[in-house]
Scaffold this motif. Structure first.
Motif, PDB file in Angstrom:
ATOM      1  N   GLN A   1       0.833  -1.212   0.000  1.00 22.46           N
ATOM      2  CA  GLN A   1       0.000   0.000   0.000  1.00 22.46           C
ATOM      3  C   GLN A   1       0.868   1.263   0.000  1.00 22.46           C
TER       4      GLN A   1
ATOM      5  N   LEU B   1       0.951   6.934  -6.641  1.00 23.21           N
ATOM      6  CA  LEU B   1      -0.078   7.962  -6.875  1.00 23.21           C
ATOM      7  C   LEU B   1       0.534   9.356  -6.810  1.00 23.21           C
TER       8      LEU B   1
ATOM      9  N   GLN C   1     -14.137  -1.565   1.236  1.00 24.44           N
ATOM     10  CA  GLN C   1     -13.048  -0.591   1.065  1.00 24.44           C
ATOM     11  C   GLN C   1     -13.398   0.405  -0.040  1.00 24.44           C
ATOM     12  N   GLN C   2     -14.069  -0.089  -1.087  1.00 27.13           N
ATOM     13  CA  GLN C   2     -14.418   0.798  -2.197  1.00 27.13           C
ATOM     14  C   GLN C   2     -15.739   1.531  -1.977  1.00 27.13           C
TER      15      GLN C   2
ATOM     16  N   ASN D   1     -12.285   6.388  -3.481  1.00 31.25           N
ATOM     17  CA  ASN D   1     -11.806   6.873  -4.775  1.00 31.25           C
ATOM     18  C   ASN D   1     -12.624   8.028  -5.340  1.00 31.25           C
TER      19      ASN D   1
ATOM     20  N   ASN E   1      -1.988  10.937   2.318  1.00 25.76           N
ATOM     21  CA  ASN E   1      -2.179   9.500   2.134  1.00 25.76           C
ATOM     22  C   ASN E   1      -0.877   8.739   2.406  1.00 25.76           C
TER      23      ASN E   1
ATOM     24  N   PHE F   1      -8.551   6.651   6.332  1.00 26.01           N
ATOM     25  CA  PHE F   1      -8.458   5.528   5.381  1.00 26.01           C
ATOM     26  C   PHE F   1      -7.035   4.978   5.350  1.00 26.01           C
TER      27      PHE F   1
ATOM     28  N   GLY G   1      -7.065   1.221   4.047  1.00 25.00           N
ATOM     29  CA  GLY G   1      -6.218   1.168   2.853  1.00 25.00           C
ATOM     30  C   GLY G   1      -5.238   0.000   2.920  1.00 25.00           C
TER      31      GLY G   1
ATOM     32  N   TRP H   1      -5.430  -5.033   2.092  1.00 23.32           N
ATOM     33  CA  TRP H   1      -4.501  -5.800   1.237  1.00 23.32           C
ATOM     34  C   TRP H   1      -3.676  -6.771   2.076  1.00 23.32           C
TER      35      TRP H   1
HETATM   36  C1  BGC Z   1      -7.254   1.142  -2.798  1.00 19.63           C
HETATM   37  C2  BGC Z   1      -7.304   2.011  -4.027  1.00 19.63           C
HETATM   38  C3  BGC Z   1      -7.062   3.447  -3.627  1.00 19.63           C
HETATM   39  C4  BGC Z   1      -5.747   3.567  -2.870  1.00 19.63           C
HETATM   40  C5  BGC Z   1      -5.543   4.956  -2.355  1.00 19.63           C
HETATM   41  C6  BGC Z   1      -5.921   1.313  -2.121  1.00 19.63           C
HETATM   42  O1  BGC Z   1      -5.870   0.524  -0.967  1.00 19.63           O
HETATM   43  O2  BGC Z   1      -7.444  -0.214  -3.140  1.00 19.63           O
HETATM   44  O3  BGC Z   1      -8.542   1.852  -4.667  1.00 19.63           O
HETATM   45  O4  BGC Z   1      -7.018   4.291  -4.756  1.00 19.63           O
HETATM   46  O5  BGC Z   1      -5.741   2.668  -1.783  1.00 19.63           O
HETATM   47  O6  BGC Z   1      -4.377   5.034  -1.607  1.00 19.63           O
END
Ligand code: BGC
Length: 469
Positions: free
Chosen positions: A158, A165, A274-275, A280, A311, A372, A377, A381
Motif C-alpha cells: 500500500q 499515486l 473498502q471501495q 476513490n 495518504n 483511510f 487502505g 490488502w
Molecule cells: C485502494 C485504491 C485506492 C488507494 C488509495 C488502495 O488501498 O485499493 O482503490 O485508490 O488505496 O491510496
C-alpha cells in the motif's frame, strides 16, 4: 514447532529478528516486487493530469474521457481472477515478471498512441497489469516475510501504491507546462523496466517452492532470510506439511469449500467495503468536489498533491503499527473515523456556505483520507494476503481483488450521477453509512492476525468461521 500446511515457518523457536542477516535481502526483494504496487498507483493516478491534454488533442467527448479512465478498472477486475491461477501454476516470481512486462508494453502503447483507440488499448493492457499486481504482490510479500514482520512487509504494497499515486501527480505537474501527456505515461517505463530486472534477480517464495516439491531451492531462499543455524529447523517445520499442501484447489473448491469460505467472506466483504466507503471519489474527484464548495479548481493538481502527501504519510504510520497494535484496532479506528469525517463533509454541502463550507470540506476530506490510510487502505490488502489456506491463497486473494476493482468501477461511475440526483452532501452521508456497516463487519467477522503464522490464521478461520479475538 507449529507450522505446517501454510508452507510458512513458525518463528517461535526460529526467532527472526529485525536486524538479522536476512533483513536487507528481504527488503530488497520486497522493493522490487512492490514496484508493481507503485505502477498500480502510478497508472491509476497519471491519467487525471494527462487527460487535460489528451482531451484536446483527440477531441474527446466526456463519454470517451470516462472510457479512457474506467477501462483500466474493468480490465483490472477481469484479469485479477486469472492472476491467482497463473501464480499457482507458474510461481509468484514469474507472474510478477510477466506483470512488469505487461506494464512496460502498456506504458509504451500509451506513450506512442496515435489515436484514442490505441490509448484505450493501452489502458486495457495497463489494467491487466494493475489487476494482476494487486492480487499477487501482497501474496509474494506475505509468503516471503517472517511472521513478526509480515504486517510491515506486506504494508509496503500500500505504501508503494501511495508513492506511485503521488509520483504520478508530480510527474503530471512537471510535464503540464509542455502539455506533454506522452511523457507523463512514458516516465513510468523507468519503473517497469527496473521491475523486470529486479524480479529476475529475486527468488520464488519458499512456500510456493515447497508446495511444488523443490526443497533445495526453498532452502537456498530461507538461508538468505534466516540466520544459518535456524534454516534446518525452519525446513523441518515446513516439511511437516508443505508437501501435502501442494494440491491446488479448483475454482469450485475455492468458492465452495468450508475451509475457505469464512476467509473468503472476510476478504470479499472488506474488498467491497473498502471501495463502497467512497475513497476513490475523493482520490479521483477531489478538484470537482472542492469546486462545489466555492474554491477555485484551477489549482486542481495542488489538491491532488496535498491529498497524496497525507495518504503517504499516514500509510507510513500504519506500516509502523500493524505488527504492534494489530490489524483489528487499526481497522476499527479507521472505519469509525472515516464515518465521523463524512458528517461534516456532508454538512459542508448541505447547510454551510462560503468559506465555512470550503474550510469544512477541506478539513474533513483531509481527516477522511488520514483515517483511510491508517487502516482500511493498507490492512485490507494485508489481510487479503494472509487469511486464506495455502491451497487457495493466490486464487482466493485474486477473487477478492476482482471484487475490489469491480466495486471501484461501480462507485466511480455512479458518483457524479448520484451527486446530481441526491446532492453531494447526501452522497457523502451514504458513504458514511457504508463506513458504519464496515465497522460492524470488522467487529463481527475480521480476525486478528498479528503474531500468528499463516497456518494458525487459516486454522482459526476454518474452525470457528470467524475469530475476532
Ligand atoms: C485502494 C485504491 C485506492 C488507494 C488509495 C488502495 O488501498 O485499493 O482503490 O485508490 O488505496 O491510496
Amino acid at each position: 514447532m507449529a507450522v505446517t500446511e501454510s508452507g510458512e515457518a513458525s518463528d517461535r523457536p526460529v526467532a527472526r529478528t529485525d536486524s538479522g542477516p536476512g533483513k536487507s535481502s528481504l527488503i530488497k526483494w520486497a522493493l522490487f516486487a512492490t514496484l508493481g504496487s507503485f505502477l498500480f498507483g502510478y497508472d491509476t493516478g497519471v491519467v487525471s493530469g494527462a487527460m487535460l491534454y489528451i482531451r484536446d488533442q483527440f477531441h474527446l467527448s466526456s463519454f470517451m474521457q470516462g472510457a479512457v479512465v474506467s477501462v483500466l478498472l474493468l480490465s483490472a477486475a477481469a484479469t485479477a481472477p486469472f492472476a491467482g491461477r497463473f501464480a499457482d501454476r507458474h510461481g509468484r516470481r514469474f507472474t510478477l515478471i510477466v506483470v512488469a512486462v505487461i506494464f512496460t508494453v502498456g506504458l509504451l502503447v500509451a506513450a506512442l498512441a496515435p489515436n484514442v483507440w490505441f490509448l484505450l488499448l493501452a489502458r486495457l493492457i495497463l489494467g491487466a497489469g494493475v489487476g494482476a499486481a494487486s492480487a499477487i504482490v501482497p501474496v509474494y510479500l506475505s509468503e516471503m516475510a517472517p511472521t513478526k514482520m509480515r504486517g510491515r512487509v506486506v504494508s509496503m504494497h500500500q505504501l508503494m501504491v501511495t508513492i506511485g499515486l503521488l509520483t504520478s501527480y508530480l510527474v503530471d505537474l512537471a510535464f503540464s507546462g509542455s502539455e506533454n501527456w506522452r511523457a507523463m505515461f512514458g516516465a513510468g517505463l523507468v519503473v517497469s523496466v527496473l521491475m523486470i530486472v529486479g524480479m529476475r534477480r529475486s527468488p520464488e517464495t519458499p512456500a510456493w517452492l515447497l508446495q511444488n516439491e523443490r526443497p533445495d531451492q526453498a532452502r537456498a531462499v530461507l538461508k538468505e532470510i534466516y540466520p544459518a543455524g535456524q534454516v534446518d529447523q525452519v525446513m523441518a517445520a515446513y516439511g511437516a506439511g508443505g508437501k501435502g499442501a501442494g494440491r491446488r484447489m479448483s475454482w469450485r473448491e475455492v468458492l465452495t469449500s468450508p475451509a475457505v469460505r469464512p476467509a473468503l467472506i472476510v476478504g470479499v466483504g472488506l474488498a467491497a467495503l473498502q471501495q463502497f466507503s467512497g475513497i476513490n471519489t475523493i482520490m479521483y474527484y477531489a478538484p470537482t468536489i472542492m469546486e462545489k464548495t466555492g474554491l477555485n479548481a484551477s489549482n486542481a493538481l495542488v489538491y491532488s498533491i496535498v491529498i497524496g502527501v497525507i495518504n503517504l504519510v499516514m500509510t507510513l504510520v500504519a506500516l509502523r503499527l500493524t505488527d504492534s497494535a494489530g490489524r483489528r484496532p487499526l481497522l476499527i479506528v479507521s472505519a469509525a473515523l472515516m464515518m465521523l469525517a463524512t458528517i461534516p463533509l456532508g454538512l459542508a454541502f448541505i447547510t454551510l456556505t462560503g468559506s465555512a463550507s470550503s474550510l469544512t470540506a477541506l478539513a474533513s476530506t483531509g481527516a477522511y483520507i488520514m483515517a483511510f490510510a491508517v487502516g482500511l487502505g493498507p490492512v485490507f490488502w494485508l489481510l487479503n494476503s494472509e487469511i486464506y489456506p495455502p491451497q487457495a491463497r493466490a486464487q482466493a486473494a485474486s477473487i477478492a481483488t476482482m471484487v475490489n476493482w469491480l466495486s471501484n468501477f461501480i462507485v466511480s461511475q455512479s458518483f457524479l450521477p448520484l451527486s446530481e440526483s441526491i446532492g453531494q452532501g447526501a452522497t457523502f452521508w451514504l458513504f458514511g453509512a457504508v463506513c458504519a456497516l464496515t465497522l460492524l463487519f470488522i467487529i463481527r467477522r475480521v480476525p486478528e492476525t498479528k503474531n500468528r503464522t499463516l497456518a494458525q490464521i487459516s486454522d482459526s478461520l476454518h474452525h470457528t468461521g470467524h475469530n475476532p479475538a
